[in-house]
Design a protein around this motif. Structure first.
Motif, PDB file in Angstrom:
ATOM      1  N   PRO A  71      25.425 -32.317 -21.297  1.00 27.57           N
ATOM      2  CA  PRO A  71      25.553 -32.733 -20.506  1.00 27.57           C
ATOM      3  C   PRO A  71      26.668 -33.722 -20.271  1.00 27.57           C
ATOM      4  CG  PRO A  71      23.391 -32.489 -19.604  1.00 27.57           C
ATOM      5  CD  PRO A  71      23.518 -32.288 -21.132  1.00 27.57           C
ATOM      6  N   PHE A  72      26.199 -35.069 -21.521  1.00 27.40           N
ATOM      7  CA  PHE A  72      26.690 -35.858 -21.620  1.00 27.40           C
ATOM      8  C   PHE A  72      27.874 -35.655 -22.317  1.00 27.40           C
ATOM      9  CE2 PHE A  72      27.741 -39.292 -24.228  1.00 27.40           C
ATOM     10  CZ  PHE A  72      27.844 -40.507 -23.522  1.00 27.40           C
ATOM     11  N   ILE A  73      27.902 -34.982 -23.406  1.00 30.06           N
ATOM     12  CA  ILE A  73      29.165 -34.447 -24.253  1.00 30.06           C
ATOM     13  C   ILE A  73      29.811 -33.542 -23.387  1.00 30.06           C
ATOM     14  CG2 ILE A  73      29.404 -32.890 -25.694  1.00 30.06           C
ATOM     15  CD1 ILE A  73      27.219 -33.425 -27.207  1.00 30.06           C
ATOM     16  N   ASP A  74      29.638 -32.633 -22.455  1.00 30.76           N
ATOM     17  CA  ASP A  74      30.507 -31.845 -21.645  1.00 30.76           C
ATOM     18  C   ASP A  74      31.442 -32.897 -20.733  1.00 30.76           C
ATOM     19  OD1 ASP A  74      29.389 -29.393 -22.780  1.00 30.76           O
ATOM     20  OD2 ASP A  74      28.148 -29.393 -21.239  1.00 30.76           O
ATOM     21  N   GLN A  75      30.394 -34.090 -20.313  1.00 34.79           N
ATOM     22  CA  GLN A  75      31.256 -34.576 -19.702  1.00 34.79           C
ATOM     23  C   GLN A  75      32.647 -35.847 -20.263  1.00 34.79           C
ATOM     24  OE1 GLN A  75      31.528 -34.464 -16.129  1.00 34.79           O
ATOM     25  NE2 GLN A  75      33.785 -36.058 -16.578  1.00 34.79           N
ATOM     26  N   LEU A  76      31.350 -35.789 -21.577  1.00 31.96           N
ATOM     27  CA  LEU A  76      32.429 -36.845 -22.934  1.00 31.96           C
ATOM     28  C   LEU A  76      34.510 -35.838 -22.695  1.00 31.96           C
ATOM     29  CD1 LEU A  76      30.988 -38.067 -25.449  1.00 31.96           C
ATOM     30  CD2 LEU A  76      32.436 -39.688 -23.756  1.00 31.96           C
ATOM     31  N   LEU A 212      18.727 -37.602 -18.818  1.00 35.28           N
ATOM     32  CA  LEU A 212      19.807 -36.806 -19.105  1.00 35.28           C
ATOM     33  C   LEU A 212      19.191 -35.464 -18.993  1.00 35.28           C
ATOM     34  CD1 LEU A 212      21.979 -38.473 -22.107  1.00 35.28           C
ATOM     35  CD2 LEU A 212      22.290 -38.136 -19.500  1.00 35.28           C
ATOM     36  N   LYS A 213      17.542 -35.616 -19.786  1.00 34.56           N
ATOM     37  CA  LYS A 213      17.249 -33.733 -18.869  1.00 34.56           C
ATOM     38  C   LYS A 213      17.912 -33.709 -18.344  1.00 34.56           C
ATOM     39  CE  LYS A 213      14.686 -34.316 -23.015  1.00 34.56           C
ATOM     40  NZ  LYS A 213      15.097 -35.469 -24.141  1.00 34.56           N
ATOM     41  N   TYR A 214      17.591 -34.611 -16.704  1.00 32.80           N
ATOM     42  CA  TYR A 214      17.825 -33.554 -15.233  1.00 32.80           C
ATOM     43  C   TYR A 214      19.062 -33.211 -14.982  1.00 32.80           C
ATOM     44  CZ  TYR A 214      13.739 -36.361 -14.191  1.00 32.80           C
ATOM     45  OH  TYR A 214      12.056 -36.752 -13.844  1.00 32.80           O
ATOM     46  N   ASP A 215      19.952 -33.263 -16.081  1.00 27.16           N
ATOM     47  CA  ASP A 215      21.528 -33.057 -15.803  1.00 27.16           C
ATOM     48  C   ASP A 215      21.431 -31.319 -16.280  1.00 27.16           C
ATOM     49  OD1 ASP A 215      21.814 -35.573 -14.709  1.00 27.16           O
ATOM     50  OD2 ASP A 215      23.082 -37.049 -15.733  1.00 27.16           O
ATOM     51  N   ILE A 216      20.798 -30.656 -15.822  1.00 30.25           N
ATOM     52  CA  ILE A 216      21.277 -29.266 -16.485  1.00 30.25           C
ATOM     53  C   ILE A 216      21.749 -28.713 -15.624  1.00 30.25           C
ATOM     54  CG2 ILE A 216      19.450 -29.752 -18.926  1.00 30.25           C
ATOM     55  CD1 ILE A 216      17.361 -28.325 -16.928  1.00 30.25           C
ATOM     56  N   SER A 217      21.912 -27.768 -15.789  1.00 28.85           N
ATOM     57  CA  SER A 217      22.652 -26.865 -14.803  1.00 28.85           C
ATOM     58  C   SER A 217      23.192 -25.494 -15.266  1.00 28.85           C
ATOM     59  CB  SER A 217      24.070 -26.989 -13.989  1.00 28.85           C
ATOM     60  OG  SER A 217      25.263 -27.333 -14.978  1.00 28.85           O
ATOM     61  N   VAL A 218      23.127 -24.192 -14.168  1.00 26.43           N
ATOM     62  CA  VAL A 218      23.411 -22.560 -14.911  1.00 26.43           C
ATOM     63  C   VAL A 218      24.369 -22.342 -15.415  1.00 26.43           C
ATOM     64  CG1 VAL A 218      23.155 -20.236 -14.646  1.00 26.43           C
ATOM     65  CG2 VAL A 218      20.913 -21.781 -13.909  1.00 26.43           C
ATOM     66  N   GLN A 411      18.968 -36.422 -10.647  1.00 26.09           N
ATOM     67  CA  GLN A 411      19.992 -36.028 -11.401  1.00 26.09           C
ATOM     68  C   GLN A 411      20.891 -36.881 -11.041  1.00 26.09           C
ATOM     69  OE1 GLN A 411      21.889 -31.419 -10.474  1.00 26.09           O
ATOM     70  NE2 GLN A 411      21.006 -31.345 -12.210  1.00 26.09           N
ATOM     71  N   GLY A 412      21.762 -36.892 -12.366  1.00 26.66           N
ATOM     72  CA  GLY A 412      22.585 -38.386 -11.821  1.00 26.66           C
ATOM     73  C   GLY A 412      22.971 -39.443 -12.988  1.00 26.66           C
ATOM     74  N   ALA A 413      21.795 -39.823 -14.514  1.00 28.05           N
ATOM     75  CA  ALA A 413      22.093 -40.110 -15.428  1.00 28.05           C
ATOM     76  C   ALA A 413      23.441 -40.212 -16.315  1.00 28.05           C
ATOM     77  CB  ALA A 413      20.975 -39.972 -16.814  1.00 28.05           C
ATOM     78  N   THR A 414      23.861 -38.717 -16.410  1.00 24.87           N
ATOM     79  CA  THR A 414      25.047 -38.453 -16.838  1.00 24.87           C
ATOM     80  C   THR A 414      26.467 -39.726 -16.607  1.00 24.87           C
ATOM     81  OG1 THR A 414      24.235 -36.634 -18.047  1.00 24.87           O
ATOM     82  CG2 THR A 414      26.970 -36.688 -17.568  1.00 24.87           C
ATOM     83  N   SER A 415      26.305 -39.008 -15.078  1.00 19.66           N
ATOM     84  CA  SER A 415      27.244 -39.674 -14.810  1.00 19.66           C
ATOM     85  C   SER A 415      27.431 -41.721 -14.902  1.00 19.66           C
ATOM     86  CB  SER A 415      28.043 -39.685 -13.126  1.00 19.66           C
ATOM     87  OG  SER A 415      27.301 -39.773 -12.370  1.00 19.66           O
ATOM     88  N   LYS A 416      26.292 -41.839 -14.066  1.00 21.24           N
ATOM     89  CA  LYS A 416      26.284 -43.916 -15.360  1.00 21.24           C
ATOM     90  C   LYS A 416      26.222 -43.807 -16.653  1.00 21.24           C
ATOM     91  CE  LYS A 416      21.910 -43.279 -12.687  1.00 21.24           C
ATOM     92  NZ  LYS A 416      20.876 -43.957 -12.176  1.00 21.24           N
ATOM     93  N   SER A 417      25.972 -42.596 -17.191  1.00 20.34           N
ATOM     94  CA  SER A 417      26.314 -43.396 -18.493  1.00 20.34           C
ATOM     95  C   SER A 417      27.461 -42.639 -19.045  1.00 20.34           C
ATOM     96  CB  SER A 417      24.802 -42.270 -19.596  1.00 20.34           C
ATOM     97  OG  SER A 417      24.050 -42.446 -19.108  1.00 20.34           O
ATOM     98  N   ILE A 418      28.568 -42.083 -18.314  1.00 22.17           N
ATOM     99  CA  ILE A 418      30.007 -42.447 -19.230  1.00 22.17           C
ATOM    100  C   ILE A 418      30.488 -43.477 -18.102  1.00 22.17           C
ATOM    101  CG2 ILE A 418      31.826 -41.074 -18.355  1.00 22.17           C
ATOM    102  CD1 ILE A 418      30.615 -39.558 -20.333  1.00 22.17           C
TER     103      ILE A 418
END
Length: 426
Positions: A71-76, A212-218, A411-418
């Protein structure tokens, strides 16, 4: 020479002395997985001449870290469309996962050995603006190179267990200075924050941003894979999926399956070994135990005569979980410490884990509090717990729904890390 520089020099000297041993380990591992003897030049920091420079480097050591970082890489890729994104791994399975996820959307290579001249060559060729490390990837030479070159250095999904903390304290002369060269350390839980600070990290650097592991989706890609796999299994078969098994962990599942099979003839046991080098051994074990098995690599449809489906391919655990009636997450039936229970939870599946979930202590506790997971007090309870879930559909659905609710609520760790990385790169 001050104490910090002397410590780093001693570490680098030790690593240099160990190079022949490291190469021998790679060669030995290559006997069962030939990929370990391929692309050896990358292990020493050499990159192809067409590598794009000036971008962001993300290091995710192996398969689990690559999946967690997705999710982090996708958002990057969305946030920085004009910057080259380079994803490094250590293991061939991690490398294969990156290629499967991204094809040519990111640059990919192995992270070099943490030897001064290898790291220097790697950075001279890549020239990154920022380096992002995952979880507990603390490499003193690489960290020092970032510090000297004024490269922003971020640790995301930071994890430092009580067991690791005890071990790292013996190397505090090396680890503590390295921690304080990070621009920020973003941890996955409050106890990890405490452990990093206890290890000597400046409290101002360390934050609890969630996992980040919570930030998964289908995704559409995942849904297509699920649809493809469905074609191999008849609708009346009830799948019992055992994901990410290690040496010795198939036996409890096979024993439980023997006890359940008579009353549940439609039950199909699905074994997903964690490492490719064990594929043939797991297949042989099924033969020795007298089961009629079929392998995923055969690309044959499951028949009513098949007892076991061995998934001897890479990158298909998540879609296999989607097809399951009950999921057992392995790594928890040995001293490994468990694997990610949120992956089956994404599909609202009831999850069973063994006694040892040390690697996912905080996640397991949240799931247990929400009645979203079944953890065994003793591994011998597996058959009994499976029987309860198979016999009580309402209970199984309730456990699965509760698990999905935990995923969505955290969920939400990805956006805060970005956002943190964006502030660092301004």
């Amino acid at each position: 020479m001050n104490k910090e520089k002397l410590s780093l020099r001693l570490y680098q000297l030790l690593i240099l002395i160990l190079v022949p041993v490291l190469l021998l380990v790679l060669i030995i591992r290559s006997f069962s997985q030939r990929e370990y003897r391929q692309r050896l030049s990358e292990r020493f920091g050499w990159l192809s001449s067409n590598v794009k420079t000036g971008g962001i480097l993300v290091h995710a050591a192996s398969v689990g870290e690559v999946i967690a970082a997705k999710p982090f890489i996708d958002q990057l890729l969305i946030t920085y469309p004009d910057l080259p994104i380079t994803v490094t791994t250590f293991t061939p399975t991690g490398s294969a996962q990156v290629k499967k996820f991204y094809i040519d959307k990111v640059q990919h290579c192995y992270l070099p050995l943490d030897i001064s001249f290898c790291v220097h060559l790697f950075f001279r060729l890549l020239k990154p603006k920022a380096v992002v490390l995952m979880e507990t990837e603390l490499w003193p030479t690489l960290i020092q190179r970032c510090h000297k070159s004024n490269i922003e250095l971020l640790l995301i999904n930071g994890r430092l267990s009580a067991k690791s903390l005890k071990s790292y304290k013996k190397l505090s002369w090396l680890i503590t200075p390295a921690l304080n060269k990070f621009s920020a350390i973003l941890c996955q839980s409050a106890d990890n924050v405490d452990h990093f600070i206890e290890m000597g990290a400046d409290a101002d650097l360390v934050k609890n941003f969630g996992n980040l592991k919570y930030d998964i989706s289908v995704t559409d890609e995942l849904q297509n894979k699920i649809s493809d796999l469905q074609h191999y299994v008849s609708e009346h078969r009830r799948l019992l999926v055992v994901g990410s098994t290690h040496q010795g962990e198939e036996i409890p599942a096979l024993n439980a399956y023997k006890q359940l099979k008579a009353d549940n003839p439609e039950l199909l046991l699905v074994l997903v070994p964690r490492h490719p080098e064990r594929f043939s051994a797991v297949t042989q074990l099924c033969v020795e135990q007298g089961f009629n098995h079929i392998t995923r690599s055969s690309k044959q449809a499951i028949t009513d005569d098949n007892d076991i489906w061995v998934i001897d391919t890479l990158g298909e655990l998540l879609p296999i979980y989607a097809l399951a009636e009950i999921c057992i997450v392995a790594g928890s039936f040995s001293d490994v410490g468990g694997h990610n229970p949120l992956e089956p939870a994404l599909f609202a599946k009831p999850v069973i884990v063994g006694e040892n979930m040390a690697n996912f202590k905080e996640i397991t506790q949240k799931l247990k509090t929400a009645n979203g997971i079944v953890q065994l007090d003793h591994n011998s309870e597996l058959a009994a717990k499976l029987h309860c879930l198979l016999a009580d559909q309402n209970l199984a659905k309730s456990v699965g729904k509760n698990a999905l609710d935990v995923v969505l609520a955290n969920q939400g760790a990805t956006s805060k890390s970005i956002e943190t990385l964006q502030r660092l790169l301004k």
